[in-house]
Design an enzyme around this catalytic site. Sequence first.
Site, PDB file in Angstrom:
ATOM      1  N   ARG A   1      25.654  32.928 -24.693  1.00 42.67           N
ATOM      2  CA  ARG A   1      24.835  33.126 -25.875  1.00 42.67           C
ATOM      3  C   ARG A   1      23.412  33.482 -25.463  1.00 42.67           C
ATOM      4  NH1 ARG A   1      26.945  27.557 -28.635  1.00 42.67           N
ATOM      5  NH2 ARG A   1      28.955  28.311 -29.414  1.00 42.67           N
TER       6      ARG A   1
ATOM      7  N   LYS B   1      26.746  16.687 -28.076  1.00 41.78           N
ATOM      8  CA  LYS B   1      27.165  16.392 -29.449  1.00 41.78           C
ATOM      9  C   LYS B   1      28.398  17.202 -29.840  1.00 41.78           C
ATOM     10  CE  LYS B   1      23.399  17.517 -31.592  1.00 41.78           C
ATOM     11  NZ  LYS B   1      22.713  18.153 -30.419  1.00 41.78           N
TER      12      LYS B   1
ATOM     13  N   ARG C   1      17.641  17.166 -38.716  1.00 44.12           N
ATOM     14  CA  ARG C   1      16.754  17.264 -37.559  1.00 44.12           C
ATOM     15  C   ARG C   1      15.333  16.825 -37.886  1.00 44.12           C
ATOM     16  NH1 ARG C   1      18.492  22.834 -34.359  1.00 44.12           N
ATOM     17  NH2 ARG C   1      20.530  22.076 -33.673  1.00 44.12           N
TER      18      ARG C   1
ATOM     19  N   ARG D   1      13.457  23.868 -27.010  1.00 50.36           N
ATOM     20  CA  ARG D   1      14.209  23.136 -28.036  1.00 50.36           C
ATOM     21  C   ARG D   1      14.281  21.650 -27.697  1.00 50.36           C
ATOM     22  NH1 ARG D   1      19.850  25.579 -28.339  1.00 50.36           N
ATOM     23  NH2 ARG D   1      20.113  24.018 -29.985  1.00 50.36           N
TER      24      ARG D   1
ATOM     25  N   ARG E   1      26.550  27.163 -19.706  1.00 51.67           N
ATOM     26  CA  ARG E   1      27.645  27.305 -20.669  1.00 51.67           C
ATOM     27  C   ARG E   1      28.101  28.764 -20.794  1.00 51.67           C
ATOM     28  NH1 ARG E   1      26.264  24.266 -25.920  1.00 51.67           N
ATOM     29  NH2 ARG E   1      24.647  25.874 -26.081  1.00 51.67           N
TER      30      ARG E   1
END
Length: 215
Positions: free
Chosen positions: A161, A18, A94, A172, A128
């Site tokens: 992160r 996204k 959400r 998640r 990432r």
Amino acid sequence: MVKKNYYIVLLGAPGSGKGTLAKHLVERYGFKHLSTGDMFRKTIAKNTSLGLELKSIVVTGALVNDDVTNSIIKSELLELISNHTSFILDGFPRTIEQAKFLDSLIKPNLILLVDVQKKLAIQRVVGRRLCPKCGTIYNVYFKPPKISNVCDYDGEFLIQRKDDNQETISKRFDLYQEITSKLEDYYRDSHHLYHIDANAGIDVILPDVIKLIGQ
């Protein structure tokens, strides 16, 4: 330039792409990008009581409750709406309650449901890496830097992160399937809901999205 204002909602599990899709649309059309993830991180960085509460939730992969999420995003949304600014909502809504809250402010006129397989989503998130100076995002599996763990542009060491780990992303993703995927039913009657197969990557899906928006 597009001929009308767009109020776009990006639905999709973590790692669906996204954020990458939003970045390309911002560069092409100048849309404002509102990411709840970015908003949460800014709030956490302030070390307020709300920030500490958010931090304890985000690091576990759980969803932030509706009231807190709505209150954080409301002021920015109202400003964009009052200025007739096109925007992309990334990570919001959400839940059904958040969708109803958004409808009370403005009804989105393009909903993109970005589908991705769980294994690929985990690789995208766990792999990432981010440059803390220029913000360039890399991925150790799909888009590694020329020198391991070093930014190609400014030589800064890349960071990961804390919540970009397999346990958190898996939780998640499952939460998305359990809760957020119900938004597909909520928006099903809308003629503005489109499915996007994000397994193929941004180069494949971007032209299709551009056709939906138009020139």
